[in-house]
Write a protein that holds these residues in place. Structure first.
Motif, PDB file in Angstrom:
ATOM      1  N   GLY A   1       0.825  -1.198   0.000  1.00 46.28           N
ATOM      2  CA  GLY A   1       0.000   0.000   0.000  1.00 46.28           C
ATOM      3  C   GLY A   1       0.861   1.250   0.000  1.00 46.28           C
ATOM      4  N   PHE A   2       0.381   2.300  -0.642  1.00 44.21           N
ATOM      5  CA  PHE A   2       1.156   3.546  -0.661  1.00 44.21           C
ATOM      6  C   PHE A   2       0.242   4.741  -0.462  1.00 44.21           C
ATOM      7  N   LEU A   3       0.866   5.862  -0.094  1.00 45.02           N
ATOM      8  CA  LEU A   3       0.194   7.150   0.022  1.00 45.02           C
ATOM      9  C   LEU A   3       0.950   8.147  -0.838  1.00 45.02           C
ATOM     10  N   TRP A   4       0.243   8.769  -1.772  1.00 46.87           N
ATOM     11  CA  TRP A   4       0.818   9.846  -2.567  1.00 46.87           C
ATOM     12  C   TRP A   4       0.510  11.152  -1.863  1.00 46.87           C
ATOM     13  N   ASP A   5       1.541  11.899  -1.430  1.00 47.80           N
ATOM     14  CA  ASP A   5       1.337  13.109  -0.637  1.00 47.80           C
ATOM     15  C   ASP A   5       1.372  14.387  -1.472  1.00 47.80           C
ATOM     16  N   GLY A  31      -5.798  12.430   5.607  1.00 46.50           N
ATOM     17  CA  GLY A  31      -4.693  11.640   5.084  1.00 46.50           C
ATOM     18  C   GLY A  31      -4.544  10.293   5.749  1.00 46.50           C
ATOM     19  N   GLU A  32      -5.546   9.881   6.546  1.00 48.07           N
ATOM     20  CA  GLU A  32      -5.516   8.551   7.150  1.00 48.07           C
ATOM     21  C   GLU A  32      -5.970   7.522   6.109  1.00 48.07           C
ATOM     22  N   VAL A  33      -5.296   6.390   6.109  1.00 45.98           N
ATOM     23  CA  VAL A  33      -5.524   5.356   5.100  1.00 45.98           C
ATOM     24  C   VAL A  33      -5.920   4.059   5.792  1.00 45.98           C
ATOM     25  N   LEU A  48      -5.011   0.768   9.974  1.00 45.45           N
ATOM     26  CA  LEU A  48      -5.243   2.203   9.889  1.00 45.45           C
ATOM     27  C   LEU A  48      -3.892   2.880   9.951  1.00 45.45           C
ATOM     28  N   SER A  49      -3.577   3.681   8.930  1.00 39.93           N
ATOM     29  CA  SER A  49      -2.283   4.357   8.877  1.00 39.93           C
ATOM     30  C   SER A  49      -2.476   5.859   8.910  1.00 39.93           C
ATOM     31  N   ASP A  50      -1.664   6.546   9.713  1.00 33.79           N
ATOM     32  CA  ASP A  50      -1.692   8.009   9.759  1.00 33.79           C
ATOM     33  C   ASP A  50      -0.600   8.625   8.892  1.00 33.79           C
ATOM     34  N   GLY A  51       0.058   7.798   8.095  1.00 31.69           N
ATOM     35  CA  GLY A  51       1.130   8.272   7.228  1.00 31.69           C
ATOM     36  C   GLY A  51       2.506   8.020   7.796  1.00 31.69           C
ATOM     37  N   THR A  52       2.572   7.762   9.102  1.00 33.02           N
ATOM     38  CA  THR A  52       3.871   7.492   9.727  1.00 33.02           C
ATOM     39  C   THR A  52       3.916   6.115  10.371  1.00 33.02           C
ATOM     40  N   ALA A  69     -13.500   1.195   4.127  1.00 30.74           N
ATOM     41  CA  ALA A  69     -13.851   2.615   4.000  1.00 30.74           C
ATOM     42  C   ALA A  69     -13.559   3.319   5.310  1.00 30.74           C
ATOM     43  N   ILE A  70     -13.231   4.614   5.226  1.00 33.73           N
ATOM     44  CA  ILE A  70     -12.889   5.402   6.408  1.00 33.73           C
ATOM     45  C   ILE A  70     -13.582   6.752   6.332  1.00 33.73           C
ATOM     46  N   ASN A  71     -14.087   7.236   7.484  1.00 33.57           N
ATOM     47  CA  ASN A  71     -14.737   8.546   7.489  1.00 33.57           C
ATOM     48  C   ASN A  71     -13.809   9.625   8.041  1.00 33.57           C
ATOM     49  N   SER A  72     -14.336  10.831   8.174  1.00 38.01           N
ATOM     50  CA  SER A  72     -13.511  11.973   8.587  1.00 38.01           C
ATOM     51  C   SER A  72     -12.990  11.846  10.013  1.00 38.01           C
ATOM     52  N   TRP A  73     -13.623  11.004  10.821  1.00 34.65           N
ATOM     53  CA  TRP A  73     -13.235  10.853  12.231  1.00 34.65           C
ATOM     54  C   TRP A  73     -12.312   9.668  12.446  1.00 34.65           C
ATOM     55  N   GLY A  74     -11.918   9.002  11.373  1.00 35.88           N
ATOM     56  CA  GLY A  74     -11.021   7.863  11.508  1.00 35.88           C
ATOM     57  C   GLY A  74     -11.722   6.567  11.839  1.00 35.88           C
ATOM     58  N   GLN A  75     -13.062   6.558  11.792  1.00 32.68           N
ATOM     59  CA  GLN A  75     -13.794   5.306  11.957  1.00 32.68           C
ATOM     60  C   GLN A  75     -13.696   4.502  10.661  1.00 32.68           C
ATOM     61  N   VAL A  76     -13.549   3.208  10.798  1.00 30.18           N
ATOM     62  CA  VAL A  76     -13.326   2.335   9.645  1.00 30.18           C
ATOM     63  C   VAL A  76     -14.451   1.308   9.545  1.00 30.18           C
TER      64      VAL A  76
END
Length: 230
Positions: A1-5, A31-33, A48-52, A69-76
Motif C-alpha cells: 500500500g502507498f500514500l501519494w502526498d 490523510g488517514e488510510v 489504519l495508517s496516519d502516514g507514519t 472505508a474510512i470517514n472523517s473521524w477515523g472510523q473504519v
C-alpha cells in the motif's frame, strides 16, 4: 500500500517486519488510510495508517480482515472472517473497538461504505433469501429491501442517502432516501432527453449534493455507459 502526498509515493509498509504485502483501499481528508496487510503468523489484518505508522485493527476472530472505508473521524468500516474462518461479517472500527455488525439472519455480511455519522452500508445475507442491502444506523442493521429478491448497497453520503442496485423487476440502480428504496430510473424527469433510452443498473457512488455516479445501458445501442445523475 502507498500514500501519494502530492510530491512523492510513500510506502506504507506492512504489519510485519519481514517482507510482505499490503493494500490501501480508502483515505479520508486527514490523510488517514485504511486497507489490509500481511500480519505475523500468516494472517491478514485490517489496518489504519496516519502516514507514519500502521495500526493493526485485528479481526473478528478469523485469520483475515480488511478496512474497506474510512470517514472523517477515523472510523473504519470493513469485513472480517469470524471464528472458524468460514463466514465473513461486516465490522465498524470505532477508534478503540472492532464491532461485529452481524447479519440480517443469514451467515455473512459485507460493508462497502461509511459516512461521518458512523452509519455503515453494504449487504448482508438473510435466511434462505439471498443478500439484501443494509444500513447500520448505529445500533441496528436495517434491511433496505425487505420485500426484494436481492440487492447490494455501494455508497452512502452524510445525509444518509444510499445507492446501489436491486434485482426486483430486473437489475436497477436504487436510491434509499431515508424512508424507502426507490428505483432510480423512475425518479428521472421524463423531459430528460436520455430518460427514454437509458436504463440505470447500478449506483456506484453518491456525493453530498445527492448526485449519483451510475452504470447503465443505452437501450438503443446496447452500449454500457457511465452516467452522472443529478
Amino acid at each position: 500500500g502507498f500514500l501519494w502526498d502530492g510530491a512523492a509515493m510513500q510506502d506504507l509498509g506492512t504489519l510485519q517486519d519481514v517482507v510482505g504485502s499490503s493494500d490501501s483501499l480508502d483515505i479520508n481528508n486527514a490523510g488517514e488510510v485504511t486497507g489490509s496487510s500481511d500480519a505475523p503468523g500468516g494472517a491478514y489484518h485490517a489496518f489504519l495508517s496516519d502516514g507514519t505508522s500502521m495500526q493493526d485493527l485485528g479481526t473478528l476472530g478469523g485469520y483475515y480482515a480488511m478496512g474497506r472505508a474510512i470517514n472523517s473521524w477515523g472510523q473504519v468500516a470493513g469485513n472480517s472472517a469470524i471464528a472458524g474462518d468460514v463466514y465473513t461479517h461486516a465490522f465498524l472500527w470505532t477508534g478503540t473497538t472492532m464491532l461485529d455488525l452481524g447479519t440480517l439472519g443469514g451467515t455473512s455480511s459485507y460493508a462497502t461504505a461509511i459516512n461521518d455519522s458512523g452509519e455503515v452500508t453494504g449487504w448482508a445475507s438473510k435466511i434462505n433469501e439471498g443478500q439484501h442491502a443494509f444500513l447500520w444506523d448505529g445500533t441496528t442493521m436495517v434491511d433496505l429491501d425487505p420485500e426484494g429478491v436481492g440487492s447490494e448497497a455501494n455508497a452512502i453520503n452524510n445525509a444518509g442517502q444510499v445507492t446501489g442496485f436491486a434485482l426486483s423487476g430486473g437489475q436497477h440502480a436504487f436510491l434509499w432516501d431515508g424512508t424507502a428504496m426507490r428505483d432510480l430510473n423512475t425518479l428521472i424527469d421524463p423531459a430528460d432527453p436520455l430518460q427514454p433510452s437509458v436504463w440505470l443498473k447500478n449506483g456506484n457512488d453518491i456525493n453530498e449534493h445527492g448526485q449519483i455516479l451510475a452504470n447503465g445501458v443505452d437501450r438503443l445501442t446496447g452500449e454500457a455507459r457511465a452516467y452522472l445523475v443529478s
